[in-house]
Design a protein around this motif. Structure first.
Motif, mmCIF file in Angstrom:
data_model
loop_
_atom_site.group_PDB
_atom_site.id
_atom_site.type_symbol
_atom_site.label_atom_id
_atom_site.label_comp_id
_atom_site.label_asym_id
_atom_site.label_seq_id
_atom_site.Cartn_x
_atom_site.Cartn_y
_atom_site.Cartn_z
ATOM 1 N N ARG A 154 -4.329 0.599 -19.236
ATOM 2 C CA ARG A 154 -2.989 0.645 -19.863
ATOM 3 C C ARG A 154 -2.839 1.865 -20.749
ATOM 4 O O ARG A 154 -1.799 2.495 -20.770
ATOM 5 C CB ARG A 154 -2.762 -0.634 -20.671
ATOM 6 C CG ARG A 154 -2.346 -1.787 -19.835
ATOM 7 C CD ARG A 154 -1.847 -2.924 -20.722
ATOM 8 N NE ARG A 154 -1.904 -4.145 -19.973
ATOM 9 C CZ ARG A 154 -2.638 -5.204 -20.281
ATOM 10 N NH1 ARG A 154 -3.344 -5.209 -21.393
ATOM 11 N NH2 ARG A 154 -2.641 -6.265 -19.539
ATOM 12 N N SER A 155 -3.896 2.196 -21.518
ATOM 13 C CA SER A 155 -3.790 3.345 -22.416
ATOM 14 C C SER A 155 -3.686 4.645 -21.626
ATOM 15 O O SER A 155 -3.040 5.593 -22.063
ATOM 16 C CB SER A 155 -4.974 3.394 -23.380
ATOM 17 O OG SER A 155 -6.153 3.720 -22.685
ATOM 18 N N ALA A 156 -4.304 4.718 -20.457
ATOM 19 C CA ALA A 156 -4.210 5.930 -19.646
ATOM 20 C C ALA A 156 -2.817 6.095 -19.052
ATOM 21 O O ALA A 156 -2.365 7.209 -18.831
ATOM 22 C CB ALA A 156 -5.251 5.882 -18.525
ATOM 23 N N TRP A 157 -2.127 4.994 -18.788
ATOM 24 C CA TRP A 157 -0.798 5.058 -18.197
ATOM 25 C C TRP A 157 0.292 5.190 -19.249
ATOM 26 O O TRP A 157 1.450 5.369 -18.924
ATOM 27 C CB TRP A 157 -0.532 3.835 -17.334
ATOM 28 C CG TRP A 157 -1.246 3.897 -16.038
ATOM 29 C CD1 TRP A 157 -2.537 3.576 -15.801
ATOM 30 C CD2 TRP A 157 -0.727 4.346 -14.793
ATOM 31 N NE1 TRP A 157 -2.861 3.778 -14.492
ATOM 32 C CE2 TRP A 157 -1.767 4.243 -13.847
ATOM 33 C CE3 TRP A 157 0.500 4.817 -14.374
ATOM 34 C CZ2 TRP A 157 -1.598 4.605 -12.520
ATOM 35 C CZ3 TRP A 157 0.680 5.170 -13.057
ATOM 36 C CH2 TRP A 157 -0.375 5.060 -12.141
ATOM 37 N N ALA A 158 -0.065 5.084 -20.518
ATOM 38 C CA ALA A 158 0.938 5.132 -21.584
ATOM 39 C C ALA A 158 1.485 6.519 -21.796
ATOM 40 O O ALA A 158 0.944 7.498 -21.477
ATOM 41 C CB ALA A 158 0.329 4.628 -22.877
ATOM 42 N N ALA A 176 0.834 -1.210 0.000
ATOM 43 C CA ALA A 176 0.000 0.000 0.000
ATOM 44 C C ALA A 176 0.868 1.260 0.000
ATOM 45 O O ALA A 176 0.561 2.231 -0.697
ATOM 46 C CB ALA A 176 -0.935 -0.009 1.198
ATOM 47 N N ALA A 177 1.944 1.245 0.754
ATOM 48 C CA ALA A 177 2.844 2.397 0.784
ATOM 49 C C ALA A 177 3.525 2.584 -0.565
ATOM 50 O O ALA A 177 3.682 3.715 -1.045
ATOM 51 C CB ALA A 177 3.887 2.224 1.885
ATOM 52 N N ARG A 178 3.894 1.481 -1.198
ATOM 53 C CA ARG A 178 4.522 1.561 -2.524
ATOM 54 C C ARG A 178 3.551 2.128 -3.544
ATOM 55 O O ARG A 178 3.900 3.003 -4.339
ATOM 56 C CB ARG A 178 4.993 0.181 -2.969
ATOM 57 C CG ARG A 178 5.779 0.192 -4.275
ATOM 58 C CD ARG A 178 6.084 -1.215 -4.760
ATOM 59 N NE ARG A 178 4.900 -1.936 -5.143
ATOM 60 C CZ ARG A 178 4.262 -1.786 -6.327
ATOM 61 N NH1 ARG A 178 4.691 -0.909 -7.200
ATOM 62 N NH2 ARG A 178 3.190 -2.494 -6.599
ATOM 63 N N LEU A 179 2.305 1.671 -3.515
ATOM 64 C CA LEU A 179 1.306 2.159 -4.468
ATOM 65 C C LEU A 179 0.935 3.610 -4.207
ATOM 66 O O LEU A 179 0.627 4.357 -5.140
ATOM 67 C CB LEU A 179 0.061 1.285 -4.414
ATOM 68 C CG LEU A 179 0.231 -0.128 -4.966
ATOM 69 C CD1 LEU A 179 -1.030 -0.939 -4.732
ATOM 70 C CD2 LEU A 179 0.592 -0.098 -6.437
ATOM 71 N N ALA A 180 0.963 4.020 -2.947
ATOM 72 C CA ALA A 180 0.645 5.413 -2.628
ATOM 73 C C ALA A 180 1.684 6.367 -3.212
ATOM 74 O O ALA A 180 1.369 7.507 -3.531
ATOM 75 C CB ALA A 180 0.546 5.596 -1.124
ATOM 76 N N ASP A 181 2.902 5.895 -3.350
ATOM 77 C CA ASP A 181 3.974 6.722 -3.895
ATOM 78 C C ASP A 181 4.112 6.597 -5.407
ATOM 79 O O ASP A 181 4.963 7.255 -6.007
ATOM 80 C CB ASP A 181 5.304 6.363 -3.235
ATOM 81 C CG ASP A 181 5.315 6.694 -1.756
ATOM 82 O OD1 ASP A 181 4.545 7.585 -1.352
ATOM 83 O OD2 ASP A 181 6.081 6.059 -1.011
ATOM 84 N N ALA A 182 3.301 5.754 -6.038
ATOM 85 C CA ALA A 182 3.391 5.541 -7.487
ATOM 86 C C ALA A 182 2.922 6.787 -8.227
ATOM 87 O O ALA A 182 2.048 7.517 -7.754
ATOM 88 C CB ALA A 182 2.541 4.341 -7.894
ATOM 89 N N PRO A 183 3.483 7.035 -9.403
ATOM 90 C CA PRO A 183 3.032 8.195 -10.179
ATOM 91 C C PRO A 183 1.603 8.016 -10.673
ATOM 92 O O PRO A 183 1.150 6.902 -10.911
ATOM 93 C CB PRO A 183 4.014 8.242 -11.349
ATOM 94 C CG PRO A 183 4.522 6.850 -11.468
ATOM 95 C CD PRO A 183 4.516 6.281 -10.085
ATOM 96 N N ARG A 184 0.900 9.110 -10.803
ATOM 97 C CA ARG A 184 -0.472 9.084 -11.288
ATOM 98 C C ARG A 184 -0.473 9.062 -12.821
ATOM 99 O O ARG A 184 0.488 9.501 -13.453
ATOM 100 C CB ARG A 184 -1.236 10.320 -10.802
ATOM 101 C CG ARG A 184 -1.242 10.475 -9.304
ATOM 102 C CD ARG A 184 -2.057 9.345 -8.663
ATOM 103 N NE ARG A 184 -2.193 9.527 -7.235
ATOM 104 C CZ ARG A 184 -1.509 8.850 -6.330
ATOM 105 N NH1 ARG A 184 -0.628 7.976 -6.692
ATOM 106 N NH2 ARG A 184 -1.710 9.049 -5.052
ATOM 107 N N PRO A 185 -1.567 8.584 -13.432
ATOM 108 C CA PRO A 185 -1.620 8.600 -14.894
ATOM 109 C C PRO A 185 -1.565 10.030 -15.416
ATOM 110 O O PRO A 185 -2.070 10.960 -14.785
ATOM 111 C CB PRO A 185 -2.953 7.932 -15.228
ATOM 112 C CG PRO A 185 -3.682 7.749 -13.975
ATOM 113 C CD PRO A 185 -2.750 7.980 -12.840
#
Length: 102
Positions: free
Chosen positions: A98-102, A54-63
């Motif tokens: 996937r297309s939103a994160w591209a 959860a901590a790793r995902l919270a720090d992930a970049p947004r689309p």
């Protein structure tokens, strides 16, 4: 959740300096939690892995752009998470994400 897991570990290990006078009672309480299957070593390990994830995902970049609306009504019944009704028109299919994160 992290606070709860840390507190149970402190009870079990007796590492809380403020409760040094009740180490035996704290260890018994932690043992009771384990005996009642509320939290044991395996559950603590599982919860700590979830907390780390959860901590790793919270720090992930947004689309960089929003997930596109779904215009394919034919797949709505077969795609879990696709809501093409009047209230929501966002498709959470893997291809859309996937297309939103591209």
């Amino acid at each position: 959740m992290r606070t709860f897991v840390d507190r149970v570990a402190e009870l079990r290990d007796g590492s809380d300096a403020a409760r040094s006078s009740s180490k035996e009672t704290d260890a018994a309480a932690a043992s009771l939690l384990s005996a009642l299957r509320i939290i044991d070593a395996d559950e603590e390990k599982r919860l700590r892995a979830l907390i780390t994830e959860a901590a790793r995902l919270a720090d992930a970049p947004r689309p960089s752009r929003p997930i596109p609306p779904c215009d394919r009504r034919s797949h709505a019944s077969s795609t879990p998470g696709c809501a093409t009704g009047a209230r929501r028109r966002v498709c959470w299919s893997r291809a859309a994400i996937r297309s939103a994160w591209a």
